[in-house]
Design a protein around this motif. Structure first.
Motif, mmCIF file in Angstrom:
data_model
loop_
_atom_site.group_PDB
_atom_site.id
_atom_site.type_symbol
_atom_site.label_atom_id
_atom_site.label_comp_id
_atom_site.label_asym_id
_atom_site.label_seq_id
_atom_site.Cartn_x
_atom_site.Cartn_y
_atom_site.Cartn_z
ATOM 1 N N LYS A 122 0.840 -1.204 0.000
ATOM 2 C CA LYS A 122 0.000 0.000 0.000
ATOM 3 C C LYS A 122 0.874 1.253 0.000
ATOM 4 O O LYS A 122 0.568 2.240 -0.675
ATOM 5 N N ARG A 123 1.948 1.229 0.771
ATOM 6 C CA ARG A 123 2.852 2.388 0.787
ATOM 7 C C ARG A 123 3.448 2.628 -0.596
ATOM 8 O O ARG A 123 3.564 3.769 -1.052
ATOM 9 N N VAL A 124 3.835 1.544 -1.254
ATOM 10 C CA VAL A 124 4.406 1.683 -2.593
ATOM 11 C C VAL A 124 3.397 2.296 -3.545
ATOM 12 O O VAL A 124 3.708 3.234 -4.292
ATOM 13 N N LEU A 125 2.167 1.790 -3.519
ATOM 14 C CA LEU A 125 1.144 2.293 -4.427
ATOM 15 C C LEU A 125 0.771 3.741 -4.114
ATOM 16 O O LEU A 125 0.473 4.526 -5.017
ATOM 17 N N ASP A 126 0.790 4.089 -2.833
ATOM 18 C CA ASP A 126 0.397 5.447 -2.441
ATOM 19 C C ASP A 126 1.450 6.485 -2.850
ATOM 20 O O ASP A 126 1.108 7.675 -2.992
ATOM 21 N N TYR A 127 2.705 6.068 -3.010
ATOM 22 C CA TYR A 127 3.774 7.041 -3.252
ATOM 23 C C TYR A 127 4.493 6.821 -4.583
ATOM 24 O O TYR A 127 5.647 7.192 -4.745
ATOM 25 N N LEU A 128 3.786 6.233 -5.523
ATOM 26 C CA LEU A 128 4.368 6.087 -6.863
ATOM 27 C C LEU A 128 4.684 7.448 -7.488
ATOM 28 O O LEU A 128 5.703 7.616 -8.172
ATOM 29 N N GLU A 129 3.826 8.423 -7.241
ATOM 30 C CA GLU A 129 4.057 9.758 -7.811
ATOM 31 C C GLU A 129 5.318 10.394 -7.224
ATOM 32 O O GLU A 129 6.007 11.156 -7.908
ATOM 33 N N LEU A 130 5.621 10.102 -5.966
ATOM 34 C CA LEU A 130 6.857 10.612 -5.364
ATOM 35 C C LEU A 130 8.065 10.054 -6.104
ATOM 36 O O LEU A 130 9.011 10.806 -6.441
ATOM 37 N N ALA A 131 8.060 8.761 -6.389
ATOM 38 C CA ALA A 131 9.168 8.140 -7.116
ATOM 39 C C ALA A 131 9.281 8.732 -8.515
ATOM 40 O O ALA A 131 10.392 9.032 -8.993
ATOM 41 N N GLU A 132 8.154 8.910 -9.195
ATOM 42 C CA GLU A 132 8.177 9.463 -10.550
ATOM 43 C C GLU A 132 8.686 10.899 -10.556
ATOM 44 O O GLU A 132 9.410 11.309 -11.459
ATOM 45 N N SER A 133 8.315 11.655 -9.529
ATOM 46 C CA SER A 133 8.759 13.045 -9.436
ATOM 47 C C SER A 133 10.276 13.122 -9.226
ATOM 48 O O SER A 133 10.963 13.945 -9.843
ATOM 49 N N LEU A 134 10.791 12.257 -8.373
ATOM 50 C CA LEU A 134 12.244 12.244 -8.134
ATOM 51 C C LEU A 134 12.993 11.783 -9.379
ATOM 52 O O LEU A 134 14.069 12.302 -9.701
ATOM 53 N N ALA A 135 12.451 10.819 -10.105
ATOM 54 C CA ALA A 135 13.090 10.355 -11.339
ATOM 55 C C ALA A 135 13.139 11.472 -12.370
ATOM 56 O O ALA A 135 14.124 11.623 -13.102
ATOM 57 N N ALA A 136 12.079 12.286 -12.426
ATOM 58 C CA ALA A 136 12.022 13.370 -13.400
ATOM 59 C C ALA A 136 13.111 14.403 -13.139
ATOM 60 O O ALA A 136 13.600 15.061 -14.073
ATOM 61 N N ARG A 137 13.514 14.568 -11.880
ATOM 62 C CA ARG A 137 14.559 15.542 -11.562
ATOM 63 C C ARG A 137 15.900 15.153 -12.158
ATOM 64 O O ARG A 137 16.752 16.009 -12.394
ATOM 65 N N PHE A 138 16.094 13.864 -12.394
ATOM 66 C CA PHE A 138 17.376 13.393 -12.930
ATOM 67 C C PHE A 138 17.316 13.143 -14.428
ATOM 68 O O PHE A 138 18.314 12.736 -15.027
ATOM 69 N N ALA A 139 16.167 13.342 -15.029
ATOM 70 C CA ALA A 139 16.031 13.072 -16.458
ATOM 71 C C ALA A 139 16.767 14.143 -17.249
ATOM 72 O O ALA A 139 16.847 15.300 -16.850
ATOM 73 N N GLY A 140 17.326 13.738 -18.370
ATOM 74 C CA GLY A 140 18.054 14.660 -19.220
ATOM 75 C C GLY A 140 18.226 14.074 -20.597
ATOM 76 O O GLY A 140 17.711 12.998 -20.923
ATOM 77 N N ARG A 141 19.014 14.791 -21.454
ATOM 78 C CA ARG A 141 19.199 14.382 -22.846
ATOM 79 C C ARG A 141 19.806 12.995 -22.940
ATOM 80 O O ARG A 141 19.491 12.240 -23.855
ATOM 81 N N ALA A 142 20.718 12.652 -22.022
ATOM 82 C CA ALA A 142 21.443 11.389 -22.153
ATOM 83 C C ALA A 142 20.860 10.296 -21.265
ATOM 84 O O ALA A 142 21.486 9.284 -21.043
ATOM 85 N N ARG A 143 19.643 10.506 -20.728
ATOM 86 C CA ARG A 143 19.097 9.527 -19.798
ATOM 87 C C ARG A 143 17.694 9.138 -20.236
ATOM 88 O O ARG A 143 16.873 9.992 -20.559
ATOM 89 N N GLU A 144 17.402 7.862 -20.196
ATOM 90 C CA GLU A 144 16.088 7.378 -20.561
ATOM 91 C C GLU A 144 15.138 7.546 -19.372
ATOM 92 O O GLU A 144 15.382 7.021 -18.285
ATOM 93 N N ARG A 145 14.067 8.269 -19.597
ATOM 94 C CA ARG A 145 13.119 8.556 -18.511
ATOM 95 C C ARG A 145 12.520 7.268 -17.953
ATOM 96 O O ARG A 145 12.370 7.121 -16.722
ATOM 97 N N ASP A 146 12.156 6.335 -18.804
ATOM 98 C CA ASP A 146 11.549 5.092 -18.328
ATOM 99 C C ASP A 146 12.498 4.309 -17.431
ATOM 100 O O ASP A 146 12.078 3.736 -16.422
ATOM 101 N N ASP A 147 13.780 4.277 -17.815
ATOM 102 C CA ASP A 147 14.757 3.549 -16.998
ATOM 103 C C ASP A 147 14.883 4.189 -15.616
ATOM 104 O O ASP A 147 14.965 3.492 -14.590
ATOM 105 N N LEU A 148 14.919 5.512 -15.581
ATOM 106 C CA LEU A 148 15.042 6.202 -14.298
ATOM 107 C C LEU A 148 13.809 5.965 -13.433
ATOM 108 O O LEU A 148 13.925 5.806 -12.209
ATOM 109 N N THR A 149 12.646 5.931 -14.047
ATOM 110 C CA THR A 149 11.422 5.687 -13.280
ATOM 111 C C THR A 149 11.441 4.290 -12.661
ATOM 112 O O THR A 149 11.037 4.101 -11.500
#
Length: 256
Positions: A21-48
């Motif tokens: 339940k904790r994992v499901l409730d905070y998926l958006e937190l993980a996605e938001s943190l992954a987006a902070r590291f996304a860039g030209r040389a990084r695959e967004r899906d892999d980071l997520t």
């Protein structure tokens, strides 16, 4: 069995249900943190996916009795997973560790500083923000190309011109003439000593045919004919060597 004993068992269904339940409730937190590291040389899906893994680890290791909220505990865990992934997996040419870490700080602090200034910050402003020399900021910014260098076979993004490899492989006229010079040297070495002297005096010392006639004790006409004969011989030898040096000729000679 009371609730506390159910939670004390690592394999209990109740504990796994709470973790899920904790994992499901905070998926958006993980996605938001992954987006902070996304860039030209990084695959967004892999980071997520890496961020999700960090979220799962945080859910399994979280201890509510320590008085820390789950988001406050999960965010550093997810960020740590992302940093390790970027450090270990995303560098084609790996720079020093300090450059990698500073590059990560630039990715995080650069947008925040740009928003505060209302424009892109200068290297000096970034250096003051991070407390490092300007030279190190430039080095960390340039390190982005080490993650996924541009292919030499790719043309520029705003140009229809040739690929970079074609521009780098410029033909050198002097290099192209090298084979001819080698062949010419070998052909001249086959001449008699007197013919080599004749060529040297005529084309290097620039003596006239009349002067050469007096030097060799013959007429100017005889010098002219002799030079013509030598030059024709050299031309023939060069033509023969060029034919022999062609790949198709060599292949045919080996297969015949």
């Amino acid at each position: 069995m009371d609730e506390s004993s159910a939670f004390s068992r690592p394999d209990s269904q109740l504990r796994r249900a709470v973790e899920n339940k904790r994992v499901l409730d905070y998926l958006e937190l993980a996605e938001s943190l992954a987006a902070r590291f996304a860039g030209r040389a990084r695959e967004r899906d892999d980071l997520t996916q890496v961020a999700y893994l960090g979220l799962v680890k945080a859910a399994r290791a979280f201890d509510e009795s320590r008085g820390v909220s789950f988001p406050g505990y999960a965010a550093p865990t997810i960020t740590g997973e992302l940093k390790r992934y970027l450090r270990d997996r995303c560098w084609v040419v790996r720079p020093p560790r300090r450059v990698q870490d500073l590059r990560g700080e630039l990715v995080r602090e650069g947008p925040a500083l740009a928003q505060a200034l209302g424009r892109n910050p200068t290297p000096a402003e970034l250096a003051r923000r991070l407390g490092v020399p300007v030279q190190e900021v430039g080095e960390a910014s340039a390190a982005a190309s080490s993650m996924r260098p541009d292919s030499l076979d790719a043309a520029g993004p705003h140009s229809d011109g040739p690929a970079a490899a074609e521009l780098l492989a410029v033909q050198d006229p002097d290099f192209e003439r090298l084979d001819e010079l080698i062949c010419l040297t070998q052909a001249v070495s086959e001449l008699s000593a007197e013919d080599r002297t004749l060529l040297y005096r005529r084309y290097f010392c620039e003596e006239s045919q009349t002067d050469l006639g007096r030097r060799f004790g013959v007429s100017q006409m005889q010098i002219s004919r002799r030079l013509s004969r030598v030059l024709v011989h050299l031309q023939e030898r060069l033509s023969e060597r060029q034919i022999q040096s062609r790949p198709s000729s060599r292949t045919a000679s080996r297969t015949s």
